[in-house]
Design an enzyme around this catalytic site. Structure first.
Site, PDB file in Angstrom:
ATOM      1  N   LYS A 139      32.354  39.088  40.728  1.00 22.10           N
ATOM      2  CA  LYS A 139      33.023  38.828  41.998  1.00 22.10           C
ATOM      3  C   LYS A 139      32.013  38.689  43.131  1.00 22.10           C
ATOM      4  O   LYS A 139      32.174  37.849  44.006  1.00 22.10           O
ATOM      5  CB  LYS A 139      34.010  39.950  42.309  1.00 22.10           C
ATOM      6  N   GLU A 177      40.216  45.980  41.083  1.00 18.59           N
ATOM      7  CA  GLU A 177      39.942  46.415  42.443  1.00 18.59           C
ATOM      8  C   GLU A 177      40.254  45.218  43.344  1.00 18.59           C
ATOM      9  O   GLU A 177      39.756  44.124  43.095  1.00 18.59           O
ATOM     10  CB  GLU A 177      38.468  46.808  42.575  1.00 18.59           C
ATOM     11  N   ARG A 213      32.515  42.863  27.837  1.00 17.96           N
ATOM     12  CA  ARG A 213      33.065  41.957  28.830  1.00 17.96           C
ATOM     13  C   ARG A 213      32.802  40.521  28.416  1.00 17.96           C
ATOM     14  O   ARG A 213      31.915  40.244  27.627  1.00 17.96           O
ATOM     15  CB  ARG A 213      32.515  42.256  30.220  1.00 17.96           C
TER      16      ARG A 213
HETATM   17  P1  ATP Z   1      33.182  41.970  38.685  1.00 22.91           P
HETATM   18  O1  ATP Z   1      32.036  42.332  37.818  1.00 22.91           O
HETATM   19  O2  ATP Z   1      33.564  40.535  38.597  1.00 22.91           O
HETATM   20  O3  ATP Z   1      33.034  42.418  40.097  1.00 22.91           O
HETATM   21  P2  ATP Z   1      34.854  44.218  38.163  1.00 22.91           P
HETATM   22  O4  ATP Z   1      34.741  44.873  36.846  1.00 22.91           O
HETATM   23  O5  ATP Z   1      34.242  44.923  39.304  1.00 22.91           O
HETATM   24  O6  ATP Z   1      34.412  42.709  38.044  1.00 22.91           O
HETATM   25  P3  ATP Z   1      37.600  44.904  38.507  1.00 22.91           P
HETATM   26  O7  ATP Z   1      38.544  44.418  39.527  1.00 22.91           O
HETATM   27  O8  ATP Z   1      37.178  46.316  38.560  1.00 22.91           O
HETATM   28  O9  ATP Z   1      36.343  43.937  38.552  1.00 22.91           O
HETATM   29  O10 ATP Z   1      38.128  44.534  37.065  1.00 22.91           O
HETATM   30  C1  ATP Z   1      39.430  44.834  36.610  1.00 22.91           C
HETATM   31  C2  ATP Z   1      39.397  44.937  35.129  1.00 22.91           C
HETATM   32  O11 ATP Z   1      38.918  43.728  34.551  1.00 22.91           O
HETATM   33  C3  ATP Z   1      38.468  46.047  34.683  1.00 22.91           C
HETATM   34  O12 ATP Z   1      39.087  46.754  33.640  1.00 22.91           O
HETATM   35  C4  ATP Z   1      37.262  45.300  34.203  1.00 22.91           C
HETATM   36  O13 ATP Z   1      36.592  46.021  33.208  1.00 22.91           O
HETATM   37  C5  ATP Z   1      37.856  44.002  33.684  1.00 22.91           C
HETATM   38  N1  ATP Z   1      36.869  42.926  33.727  1.00 22.91           N
HETATM   39  C6  ATP Z   1      36.147  42.513  34.790  1.00 22.91           C
HETATM   40  N2  ATP Z   1      35.300  41.537  34.437  1.00 22.91           N
HETATM   41  C7  ATP Z   1      35.471  41.316  33.116  1.00 22.91           C
HETATM   42  C8  ATP Z   1      34.895  40.431  32.153  1.00 22.91           C
HETATM   43  N3  ATP Z   1      33.928  39.573  32.483  1.00 22.91           N
HETATM   44  N4  ATP Z   1      35.350  40.487  30.881  1.00 22.91           N
HETATM   45  C9  ATP Z   1      36.322  41.341  30.539  1.00 22.91           C
HETATM   46  N5  ATP Z   1      36.904  42.219  31.379  1.00 22.91           N
HETATM   47  C10 ATP Z   1      36.501  42.201  32.658  1.00 22.91           C
HETATM   48 MG    MG Z   2      35.217  47.325  38.680  1.00 24.98          MG
END
Ligand code: ATP
Ligand code: MG
Length: 547
Positions: free
Chosen positions: A257, A21, A247
């Site tokens: 984030k 995102e 994760r």
């Molecule tokens: P955050 O928790 O940092 O806000 P998010 O999951 O909202 O992260 P996205 O931009 O939606 O951020 O993430 C893009 C991809 O990266 C998604 O498939 C998400 O599952 C993966 N991702 C995000 N954080 C992690 C992590 N700590 N380990 C592995 N994969 C991750």
């Molecule tokens: Mg997300």
């Protein structure tokens, strides 16, 4: 699982996607997902799509889109022509919402978000039907079209799937598919006043793109029944499947984030690319290479259970290749002046130094030696304890590649601090060996006072003191007050004035460093990439000895 699908012939070309995102910069957790998605595609000769999950205009920005693309490329991956945006599917998704309404599988709900939440039930109690659940199809179609046209206030109505308010899975209790949001979208501008939720956009985007394996993190496991329900009830062009993995959690930092934005906006770090940040831009500025990060991702592997990976492992992945490839340089971080009384005043000479003992091909360089030098303050003790073998009054030590010197006197200021050492050198020991075979126990790094360049060196330590910092609202309390130590009066051998940003060198006996992008020949600035000491090796050794 992918191998089985390929072997069974249920999947022809493996297609994965990385779906950020665009509401923040990527961090090392995303790198795990990037390496997994692009890695799986590569391994099976398939492809990985770059997909921006841009369904929430309130928080998203084009600045993030460019930065994310840049970071993924930097990591070494290429999506070719396969870059997609969930927002490109808005029209199709809207048509599919109408398809559900026509089939009696979606309805416009006039309840507020709070009312919907209050009626959702709990893990042990079923939810309650909305009073609008049985709205006639024609009324739903009319209201949904007017939602799209922007006739209603933000939050006044939503579109919900009509599934089962008594489902054991709360995600199946008539989940929200569309929200009214009066915000311009970075890509679709003012075209839309309704936006699909993640649940409605993600799986359908997978299906449109022909994604075969939709790999996401464990928190989406409970959404999988909904993912499947939507795919089954819509005339989508392909049948993707969702699989979950844990994760990445990394010790001594935060990988959210939202929390990272707070650190930047609160001025607790110097920006997204502060070298203490776990962002890819921060790690890059610190001197971490894409190969080291990919190696880290490979070593942690993919699991189904949540755990915390030691920061020391990531550092180990950076240090190991650096030891093989980084050229050695001499840098005195906390300088102490040395005057060699028997070395001629006006003279200097060039001394040959090995660039990298691990790599013969790296050759040698010349460094200037003269009567006045700097050594590290901690390499001298006036009153040395038993195991201190470096310089002390009357004691002889080796200057690396240079000569043996003997300390004759420590000069002090009025406050009683040692400010200069008066020494003598033995001209017979040039190159660092005594013809009479006498030994010294210590070899010190040094620079020539009149030839060196003065610069700044930043020593970075863990951003958070505790291995697992609190993620609650008090999370700022866990910040390590010593995460950055700035040394502004460092003396560097002349070659370091022109070091290219991001290229890692080893400061002998100190660690691995790289020039900061703000570094100039007049005022070099270096970031410590990683210290010499390998705490990961220690952790491993402790494990093996059963301790
Ligand atoms: P955050 O928790 O940092 O806000 P998010 O999951 O909202 O992260 P996205 O931009 O939606 O951020 O993430 C893009 C991809 O990266 C998604 O498939 C998400 O599952 C993966 N991702 C995000 N954080 C992690 C992590 N700590 N380990 C592995 N994969 C991750
Ligand atoms: Mg997300």
């Amino acid at each position: 699982m992918v191998r089985d699908d390929v072997a069974a012939g249920t999947v022809d070309t493996v297609v994965t996607r990385f779906p950020p995102e665009p509401n923040g910069h990527l961090h090392i957790g995303h790198a795990k997902s990037i390496c997994l998605n692009f890695g799986v595609a590569e391994e099976f000769g398939g492809r990985c799509h770059m997909r921006f999950d841009d369904t929430n205009p309130a928080k998203e920005d084009v600045e993030y889109i460019e930065s994310i693309k840049n970071d993924v490329r930097w990591l070494g991956y290429d999506w070719g022509e396969h870059i997609y945006f969930a927002s490109d599917n808005f029209e199709q998704l809207y048509d599919w919402a109408i398809h559900l309404i026509n089939g009696g599988l979606a309805y416009v709900d006039d309840q507020s978000a709070d009312e919907i939440r209050a009626r959702r039930g709990t893990l042990t109690e079923p939810g309650e039907d909305s009073p609008w659940r049985d709205r006639p199809v024609a009324e739903n179609l009319d209201l949904f079209a007017r939602m799209r046209a922007g006739e209603f206030k933000q939050g006044a109505r939503v579109l919900r799937a009509r599934i089962d308010m008594a489902s054991g899975n709360i995600n199946m209790r008539d989940p929200v598919l569309y929200l009214i949001v009066h915000e311009p979208h970075p890509r679709t501008g003012d075209n839309w006043h309704i936006y699909p939720t993640y649940d409605f956009a993600h799986g359908q985007s997978d299906a449109i793109e022909g994604v075969t394996h939709s790999l996401c993190t464990l928190e989406f496991a409970d959404h999988r029944p909904l993912y499947d329900w939507l795919i089954e009830h819509l005339p989508v062009p392909s049948r993707p499947r969702q699989y979950e993995f844990s994760r990445l959690n990394l010790s001594h930092t935060v990988l959210s984030k939202r929390r990272l934005i707070e650190l930047v906006e609160g001025g607790h770090v110097e920006g997204w690319d502060d070298p203490r940040m776990p962002t890819l831009s921060g790690l890059r500025r610190r001197g971490y290479s894409p190969a080291a990060i990919r190696d880290f991702a490979a070593r942690i592997g993919v699991t189904k259970s949540d755990n915390v990976v030691e920061m020391a492992l990531l550092e180990h992945c950076v240090r190991e290749p650096a030891n093989r490839t980084a050229e050695r340089r001499m840098a005195v971080l906390r300088p102490l002046k040395v005057v060699i009384e028997n070395y001629p005043q006006a003279e200097s000479e060039q001394i040959e130094a090995i660039n990298n003992p691990e790599d013969d091909g790296a050759g040698t360089r010349m460094i200037p030696f003269s009567r006045e030098l700097y050594i590290e303050r901690e390499d001298f003790m006036e009153d040395p304890p038993r195991k201190f073998f470096r310089l002390a009054p009357g004691r002889e030590a080796r200057l690396r590649y240079g000569y043996f010197i003997t300390c004759r006197e420590a000069v002090k200021n009025d406050a009683g601090e040692v400010i200069e050492l008066r020494c003598t050198y033995d001209p017979e020991t040039r190159g660092g060996h005594a013809p009479d075979g006498r030994k010294v126990k210590a070899t010190l790094h040094w620079v020539s006072a009149n030839h060196c360049v003065t610069g700044e060196v930043r020593l970075y330590n863990a951003l958070f003191s505790e291995a697992e910092p609190s993620m609650g609202d008090d999370f700022l309390d866990g910040l390590n007050p010593e995460s950055l130590e700035r040394l502004e009066n460092c003396r560097l051998e002349p070659l370091l004035a022109d070091a290219a940003p991001g290229v890692v060198v080893q400061f002998e006996r100190q660690g691995y460093f790289c020039a900061d992008p703000t570094s100039t020949p007049e005022r070099p600035v270096f970031n410590r990439t990683v210290a010499l000491r390998d705490s990961w090796a220690k952790i491993q050794a402790r494990g093996k000895s059963g301790g």
